[in-house]
Design a protein around this motif. Sequence first.
Motif, PDB file in Angstrom:
ATOM      1  N   ARG A 106      78.011  93.771  61.013  1.00 34.86           N
ATOM      2  CA  ARG A 106      78.726  92.981  62.023  1.00 34.86           C
ATOM      3  C   ARG A 106      78.104  91.593  62.219  1.00 34.86           C
ATOM      4  N   LEU A 107      76.745  91.534  62.225  1.00 38.35           N
ATOM      5  CA  LEU A 107      76.075  90.273  62.541  1.00 38.35           C
ATOM      6  C   LEU A 107      75.720  89.447  61.298  1.00 38.35           C
ATOM      7  N   GLY A 108      75.728  90.086  60.134  1.00 32.96           N
ATOM      8  CA  GLY A 108      75.292  89.392  58.936  1.00 32.96           C
ATOM      9  C   GLY A 108      73.813  89.049  58.988  1.00 32.96           C
ATOM     10  N   LEU A 109      73.045  89.893  59.709  1.00 30.09           N
ATOM     11  CA  LEU A 109      71.599  89.663  59.858  1.00 30.09           C
ATOM     12  C   LEU A 109      70.855  90.952  59.517  1.00 30.09           C
ATOM     13  N   PRO A 110      69.614  90.823  59.033  1.00 25.61           N
ATOM     14  CA  PRO A 110      68.816  92.035  58.869  1.00 25.61           C
ATOM     15  C   PRO A 110      68.605  92.683  60.248  1.00 25.61           C
ATOM     16  N   ALA A 111      68.631  94.011  60.296  1.00 24.55           N
ATOM     17  CA  ALA A 111      68.504  94.686  61.587  1.00 24.55           C
ATOM     18  C   ALA A 111      67.496  95.825  61.502  1.00 24.55           C
ATOM     19  N   ALA A 112      66.973  96.205  62.671  1.00 24.51           N
ATOM     20  CA  ALA A 112      66.071  97.351  62.754  1.00 24.51           C
ATOM     21  C   ALA A 112      66.497  98.203  63.933  1.00 24.51           C
ATOM     22  N   LEU A 113      66.372  99.519  63.767  1.00 27.19           N
ATOM     23  CA  LEU A 113      66.696 100.439  64.854  1.00 27.19           C
ATOM     24  C   LEU A 113      65.424 101.181  65.229  1.00 27.19           C
ATOM     25  N   GLY A 114      65.117 101.222  66.534  1.00 21.73           N
ATOM     26  CA  GLY A 114      63.900 101.892  66.983  1.00 21.73           C
ATOM     27  C   GLY A 114      64.151 102.814  68.155  1.00 21.73           C
ATOM     28  N   HIS A 115      63.180 103.661  68.429  1.00 24.28           N
ATOM     29  CA  HIS A 115      63.224 104.571  69.569  1.00 24.28           C
ATOM     30  C   HIS A 115      62.738 103.818  70.804  1.00 24.28           C
ATOM     31  N   ASP A 116      63.438 103.983  71.934  1.00 29.04           N
ATOM     32  CA  ASP A 116      63.126 103.148  73.107  1.00 29.04           C
ATOM     33  C   ASP A 116      61.661 103.216  73.550  1.00 29.04           C
ATOM     34  N   VAL A 117      61.108 104.425  73.614  1.00 27.97           N
ATOM     35  CA  VAL A 117      59.722 104.538  74.087  1.00 27.97           C
ATOM     36  C   VAL A 117      58.739 104.048  73.016  1.00 27.97           C
ATOM     37  N   ARG A 118      59.047 104.326  71.744  1.00 26.54           N
ATOM     38  CA  ARG A 118      58.144 103.859  70.679  1.00 26.54           C
ATOM     39  C   ARG A 118      58.084 102.345  70.613  1.00 26.54           C
ATOM     40  N   VAL A 119      59.226 101.680  70.749  1.00 28.55           N
ATOM     41  CA  VAL A 119      59.178 100.211  70.710  1.00 28.55           C
ATOM     42  C   VAL A 119      58.564  99.649  71.994  1.00 28.55           C
ATOM     43  N   GLY A 120      58.772 100.351  73.120  1.00 30.62           N
ATOM     44  CA  GLY A 120      58.113  99.951  74.364  1.00 30.62           C
ATOM     45  C   GLY A 120      56.601 100.013  74.189  1.00 30.62           C
ATOM     46  N   GLY A 121      56.140 101.073  73.531  1.00 24.97           N
ATOM     47  CA  GLY A 121      54.712 101.233  73.263  1.00 24.97           C
ATOM     48  C   GLY A 121      54.198 100.149  72.326  1.00 24.97           C
ATOM     49  N   LEU A 122      55.015  99.822  71.346  1.00 22.91           N
ATOM     50  CA  LEU A 122      54.682  98.760  70.394  1.00 22.91           C
ATOM     51  C   LEU A 122      54.442  97.445  71.145  1.00 22.91           C
ATOM     52  N   ALA A 123      55.352  97.129  72.065  1.00 22.80           N
ATOM     53  CA  ALA A 123      55.239  95.891  72.836  1.00 22.80           C
ATOM     54  C   ALA A 123      54.011  95.924  73.743  1.00 22.80           C
ATOM     55  N   GLU A 124      53.794  97.048  74.446  1.00 26.58           N
ATOM     56  CA  GLU A 124      52.622  97.132  75.334  1.00 26.58           C
ATOM     57  C   GLU A 124      51.325  97.036  74.520  1.00 26.58           C
ATOM     58  N   ALA A 125      51.326  97.634  73.323  1.00 26.75           N
ATOM     59  CA  ALA A 125      50.106  97.632  72.507  1.00 26.75           C
ATOM     60  C   ALA A 125      49.819  96.245  71.927  1.00 26.75           C
ATOM     61  N   ARG A 126      50.876  95.490  71.629  1.00 22.76           N
ATOM     62  CA  ARG A 126      50.652  94.193  70.983  1.00 22.76           C
ATOM     63  C   ARG A 126      50.677  93.013  71.939  1.00 22.76           C
ATOM     64  N   LEU A 127      51.483  93.121  73.008  1.00 23.05           N
ATOM     65  CA  LEU A 127      51.628  91.977  73.913  1.00 23.05           C
ATOM     66  C   LEU A 127      51.224  92.294  75.349  1.00 23.05           C
ATOM     67  N   GLY A 128      51.094  93.579  75.682  1.00 26.11           N
ATOM     68  CA  GLY A 128      50.908  93.954  77.086  1.00 26.11           C
ATOM     69  C   GLY A 128      49.550  94.556  77.397  1.00 26.11           C
ATOM     70  N   ALA A 129      49.569  95.670  78.136  1.00 29.86           N
ATOM     71  CA  ALA A 129      48.331  96.252  78.681  1.00 29.86           C
ATOM     72  C   ALA A 129      47.403  96.848  77.620  1.00 29.86           C
ATOM     73  N   GLY A 130      47.937  97.093  76.405  1.00 27.09           N
ATOM     74  CA  GLY A 130      47.104  97.681  75.367  1.00 27.09           C
ATOM     75  C   GLY A 130      46.543  96.658  74.391  1.00 27.09           C
ATOM     76  N   ARG A 131      46.807  95.372  74.678  1.00 24.78           N
ATOM     77  CA  ARG A 131      46.281  94.298  73.831  1.00 24.78           C
ATOM     78  C   ARG A 131      44.788  94.493  73.629  1.00 24.78           C
ATOM     79  N   ASP A 132      44.282  94.133  72.494  1.00 24.67           N
ATOM     80  CA  ASP A 132      42.841  94.211  72.210  1.00 24.67           C
ATOM     81  C   ASP A 132      42.361  95.632  71.933  1.00 24.67           C
TER      82      ASP A 132
END
Length: 310
Positions: A106-132
């Motif tokens: 539909r978008l003509g763009l590469p896409a990724a599908l993720g699990h809501d909690v797993r991607v939430g964890g990914l964000a917290e680990a890389r940008l949020g409270a789990g940084r470092d």
Amino acid sequence: MSAGDEVVVALDVGGTGMKCALVRPDGTTVHTERHATDAQRGPDAVVDTILEVADGLAGKARAAGRTPVACGIAVPGVVDETRGVAVWSANVGFRDVPLRELATTRLGLPAALGHDVRVGGLAEARLGAGRDAGHVLFVAIGTGIAAAHVVGGSAATGAHGAAGEIGHILVRPGGPRCGCGRDGCLEAVASASAIGRRFTELAGAPATAAEVADRAAAGEQLAGDVWRAAVEALADGLATGQALFDVATVVLGGGLAQAGPLLFDPLREALRERLTFHREPRLVAAALGDEAGCLGAALLALDTLAKESR
Ligand SMILES: [Zn+2]
């Protein structure tokens, strides 16, 4: 166009609402919007809305002079990230929906599908409270309890897309019935809804988990008993998590984490009591709030892009 104009179209699809954003590669958000999921319309209609909203966001990005480079979508349930398929979801009704392919077409763009909690964890680990911290366990406690184990910035999916279902660790054999059909799962005792339900049952008057926490803090006996029982069960679950994963940091998110010290202080103590030779993890509150899903979906899409261009 300079690289600074690049954005990822990101959607975090829940049972009731969709959080949507345009996210820069550095994790900053340039635009957000929300839409209703209206899951009762059925999965086909929900998929139509997802594609329409994603396409609309890409259009808005272009109209603002930005370049959409990828699309990341997070959904609940069982998600096969490798195939890009939403395998199963209780609250949205997905059954084997090839969402990644549909979005790419539909978008003509590469896409990724993720699990809501797993991607939430990914964000917290890389940008949020789990940084470092290289090894992070993100635990979302709300209606249910689910976790993401993030190592070196990527979240384990499991062989069948079902890793991280910490809410279904058996902590109280013969205990309250869980939504999965078994008795005594962690989330049947310690999720926000389970706490509210238990108190309501015993007190004969409704209360939310947040109210139970406040009443417990004010010294109400019954609320205190219910709150303590939940904290103990959580500590049992987290001790199992630590035995399995040996993380540096446990990030708690979801509604229950908003109880702050009322949760973290007794939980830290109860967890410490349960650990023998395992090292005690840092126990911290999530930092990104309900933006984590969108940010994580964007990170996952960028990771996919980086892999493809290698
Ligand atoms: Zn269960």
